[in-house]
Scaffold this motif. Structure first.
Motif, short mmCIF file in Angstrom:
data_model
loop_
_atom_site.label_atom_id
_atom_site.label_comp_id
_atom_site.label_asym_id
_atom_site.label_seq_id
_atom_site.Cartn_x
_atom_site.Cartn_y
_atom_site.Cartn_z
N ALA A 258 -30.43 26.07 -38.51
CA ALA A 258 -29.48 25.00 -38.16
C ALA A 258 -28.95 25.19 -36.74
O ALA A 258 -28.79 24.22 -35.99
CB ALA A 258 -28.33 24.97 -39.16
N ILE A 259 -28.69 26.44 -36.38
CA ILE A 259 -28.23 26.73 -35.02
C ILE A 259 -29.33 26.40 -34.01
O ILE A 259 -29.07 25.82 -32.94
CB ILE A 259 -27.79 28.20 -34.89
CG1 ILE A 259 -26.60 28.49 -35.82
CG2 ILE A 259 -27.43 28.54 -33.45
CD1 ILE A 259 -26.22 29.95 -35.88
N GLN A 260 -30.59 26.75 -34.34
CA GLN A 260 -31.70 26.44 -33.45
C GLN A 260 -31.88 24.94 -33.29
O GLN A 260 -32.15 24.44 -32.18
CB GLN A 260 -32.98 27.07 -34.01
CG GLN A 260 -32.99 28.59 -34.01
CD GLN A 260 -34.21 29.15 -34.72
OE1 GLN A 260 -35.16 28.43 -35.02
NE2 GLN A 260 -34.19 30.45 -35.00
N ALA A 261 -31.71 24.20 -34.39
CA ALA A 261 -31.85 22.74 -34.32
C ALA A 261 -30.74 22.13 -33.47
O ALA A 261 -30.98 21.19 -32.70
CB ALA A 261 -31.81 22.15 -35.73
N ALA A 266 -29.09 19.64 -28.28
CA ALA A 266 -28.33 19.73 -27.03
C ALA A 266 -29.25 19.71 -25.82
O ALA A 266 -28.93 19.11 -24.78
CB ALA A 266 -27.49 21.01 -27.03
N LEU A 267 -30.43 20.33 -25.94
CA LEU A 267 -31.40 20.30 -24.84
C LEU A 267 -31.93 18.88 -24.62
O LEU A 267 -32.12 18.45 -23.47
CB LEU A 267 -32.56 21.26 -25.15
CG LEU A 267 -32.27 22.76 -25.01
CD1 LEU A 267 -33.44 23.57 -25.53
CD2 LEU A 267 -32.00 23.11 -23.54
N SER A 268 -32.17 18.16 -25.71
CA SER A 268 -32.65 16.78 -25.57
C SER A 268 -31.59 15.89 -24.93
O SER A 268 -31.90 15.02 -24.10
CB SER A 268 -33.03 16.23 -26.95
OG SER A 268 -34.06 16.99 -27.53
N PHE A 272 -29.35 13.28 -20.23
CA PHE A 272 -28.37 12.26 -19.88
C PHE A 272 -27.04 12.85 -19.40
O PHE A 272 -26.09 12.12 -19.18
CB PHE A 272 -28.11 11.36 -21.10
CG PHE A 272 -29.37 10.82 -21.71
CD1 PHE A 272 -30.03 9.75 -21.13
CD2 PHE A 272 -29.92 11.40 -22.84
CE1 PHE A 272 -31.20 9.25 -21.68
CE2 PHE A 272 -31.09 10.92 -23.40
CZ PHE A 272 -31.73 9.83 -22.81
N CYS A 273 -26.99 14.17 -19.26
CA CYS A 273 -25.76 14.82 -18.79
C CYS A 273 -25.71 14.79 -17.27
O CYS A 273 -26.75 14.84 -16.59
CB CYS A 273 -25.70 16.26 -19.28
SG CYS A 273 -25.51 16.41 -21.07
N ARG A 274 -24.51 14.74 -16.78
CA ARG A 274 -24.33 14.76 -15.32
C ARG A 274 -24.63 16.15 -14.78
O ARG A 274 -24.11 17.15 -15.27
CB ARG A 274 -22.89 14.36 -14.97
CG ARG A 274 -22.60 14.34 -13.46
CD ARG A 274 -21.30 13.62 -13.19
NE ARG A 274 -20.18 14.28 -13.83
CZ ARG A 274 -19.44 15.24 -13.24
NH1 ARG A 274 -19.75 15.63 -12.03
NH2 ARG A 274 -18.41 15.76 -13.87
N GLY A 285 -24.10 22.81 -22.34
CA GLY A 285 -23.92 22.50 -23.75
C GLY A 285 -24.92 23.22 -24.63
O GLY A 285 -24.60 23.62 -25.76
N ALA A 286 -26.15 23.42 -24.13
CA ALA A 286 -27.18 24.10 -24.91
C ALA A 286 -27.11 25.61 -24.77
O ALA A 286 -27.50 26.35 -25.68
CB ALA A 286 -28.56 23.62 -24.46
N ALA A 287 -26.58 26.08 -23.65
CA ALA A 287 -26.57 27.53 -23.38
C ALA A 287 -25.73 28.29 -24.39
O ALA A 287 -26.07 29.42 -24.77
CB ALA A 287 -26.06 27.78 -21.96
N LYS A 288 -24.64 27.68 -24.85
CA LYS A 288 -23.75 28.40 -25.75
C LYS A 288 -24.40 28.70 -27.10
O LYS A 288 -24.04 29.69 -27.76
CB LYS A 288 -22.46 27.61 -25.97
CG LYS A 288 -22.65 26.29 -26.70
CD LYS A 288 -21.32 25.57 -26.90
CE LYS A 288 -21.52 24.26 -27.67
NZ LYS A 288 -20.24 23.55 -27.86
N PHE A 289 -25.37 27.86 -27.52
CA PHE A 289 -25.99 28.08 -28.82
C PHE A 289 -26.85 29.33 -28.85
O PHE A 289 -27.07 29.92 -29.91
CB PHE A 289 -26.83 26.86 -29.22
CG PHE A 289 -26.01 25.69 -29.65
CD1 PHE A 289 -25.38 25.68 -30.89
CD2 PHE A 289 -25.83 24.60 -28.81
CE1 PHE A 289 -24.62 24.59 -31.28
CE2 PHE A 289 -25.07 23.52 -29.19
CZ PHE A 289 -24.45 23.51 -30.43
#
Length: 365
Positions: A258-261, A266-268, A272-274, A285-289
């Motif tokens: 679930a954490i990997q998903a 977050a990577l996908s 669209f992130c600035r 956002g993805a790095a923290k996971f």
């Protein structure tokens, strides 16, 4: 003869104990500079040790060159002006003397020379490449460098000085044994050994190493526990007719996936992130996971290994056998899913450490 002591390392968060913000800022800069020097020194040291060790295989050198790595004052065939360990210390001293306390370089040199010696055979056979140390390398020091260890009653914490920089601990709601070890260190009932200081993500940690006596527990050599490691149940422990299932697939594997998903989502969404200066802001956002998954796995493996050892102690089992473990590890290498999601090595390491502390012998089949 069995060893009667065991070495324990605890990661303790510490703070610079001063109300002066400028002093704290300068102290952080100093520690950061020392850490950078330690990184460069460690890579220098491994490079020099490797070159010295590989000289005899450099067939392109002249045949009349002496290739014995020994002090020429004690061995006529030696090519060094000092011992191998002291050779790297002298080099580091010539590069960084005056920029960093020499006790730090002395501790670093001793630790890494021992580390290199343990892996020298693998390096020579080409099975491993020499270690490359990163910027977050801990700053080692000797036990005598710590002074004025004091208990702060108002805060229920401890303070000390290291290289004239005042520190205090931040133990919080300690649920392990850090506070107990600190008190025993203050009272002199455990021995404080050479340790290290780590700067990580704007926080300071004391990697404190203690030497203490093993717990004297009454175990029976006739009672043998058998453990089977798997994905469905992290550990299935058999002691006589009793069978214990430690952990479950839902608790460990599904939560990890679930954490990997969540990280993949977050990577996908990062498209669209600035963005900012580089990709750090875009992917924060993805790095923290990644850290969340590591922390989850580490906590669970500690929990499972402690439960297994506690069960062995409750049944007075003196031996713990890991059943068919070598075969499972070979099979895992050919299964990408198992290899990615089930850390046999991490659990075995934690079991071995806790078993050694309790006086239990581990056998891997």
């Amino acid at each position: 003869m069995k060893e009667t002591t065991i070495t324990t390392t605890r990661k303790i968060q510490i703070l610079i104990d001063s109300p002066d913000k400028d002093f704290i800022k300068d102290a952080y800069k100093t520690l950061s500079r020392w850490q950078s020097i330690c990184q460069r020194s460690a890579n220098y040291l491994f490079t020099h040790q490797f070159i010295q060790h590989q000289l005899k295989d450099m067939v392109y050198l002249r045949e009349d060159i002496q290739l014995k790595l020994a002090d020429w004052t004690t061995d006529p065939q030696g090519m060094l002006t000092t011992s191998r360990q002291n050779s790297t210390y002298r080099f580091l001293s010539s590069q960084f003397k005056g920029l960093i306390p020499m006790h730090i370089l002395n501790a670093l040199n001793h630790t890494l020379v021992v580390t290199y010696s343990q892996k020298a055979g693998a390096y020579q056979r080409g099975e491993e490449s020499i270690s490359n140390y990163k910027h977050d390398i801990p700053i080692p020091f000797l036990a005598e460098n710590v002074r004025r260890l004091t208990y702060i009653k108002e805060r229920n914490e401890y303070s000390f000085q290291l290289f004239s920089i005042p520190f205090r601990t931040y133990l919080g709601h300690d649920q392990v044994d850090k506070r107990r070890l600190m008190q025993q260190w203050l009272e002199g009932t455990v021995k404080f050994c050479g340790s290290s200081l780590q700067l990580a993500k704007r926080k300071l940690y004391l990697l404190a190493t203690f030497e203490q006596k093993k717990e004297q527990l009454v175990l029976s050599d006739e009672i043998i526990a058998e453990a089977s490691l798997s994905l469905d149940y992290p550990v299935v422990l058999t002691i006589g007719k009793a069978v214990f299932k430690v952990g479950s697939k839902e608790e460990f594997l599904y939560r990890r996936m679930a954490i990997q998903a969540a990280r993949q989502r977050a990577l996908s969404a990062a498209t669209f992130c600035r963005g900012g200066k580089g990709k750090k802001r875009k992917f924060q956002g993805a790095a923290k996971f990644k850290d969340i998954e590591k922390a989850f796995v580490r906590t669970k493996l500690h929990t499972y290994s402690k439960k297994v050892i506690d069960l062995c102690l409750a049944h007075k089992a003196a031996t713990l056998i890991l059943v068919n473990q070598q075969e499972k590890e070979e099979q895992a290498k050919n299964n990408a899913f198992v290899f990615r999601n089930w850390g046999y090595g991490g659990l075995k390491e934690k079991l071995a450490y806790k078993a050694a502390r309790a006086g239990i012998t581990i056998i891997t089949e």
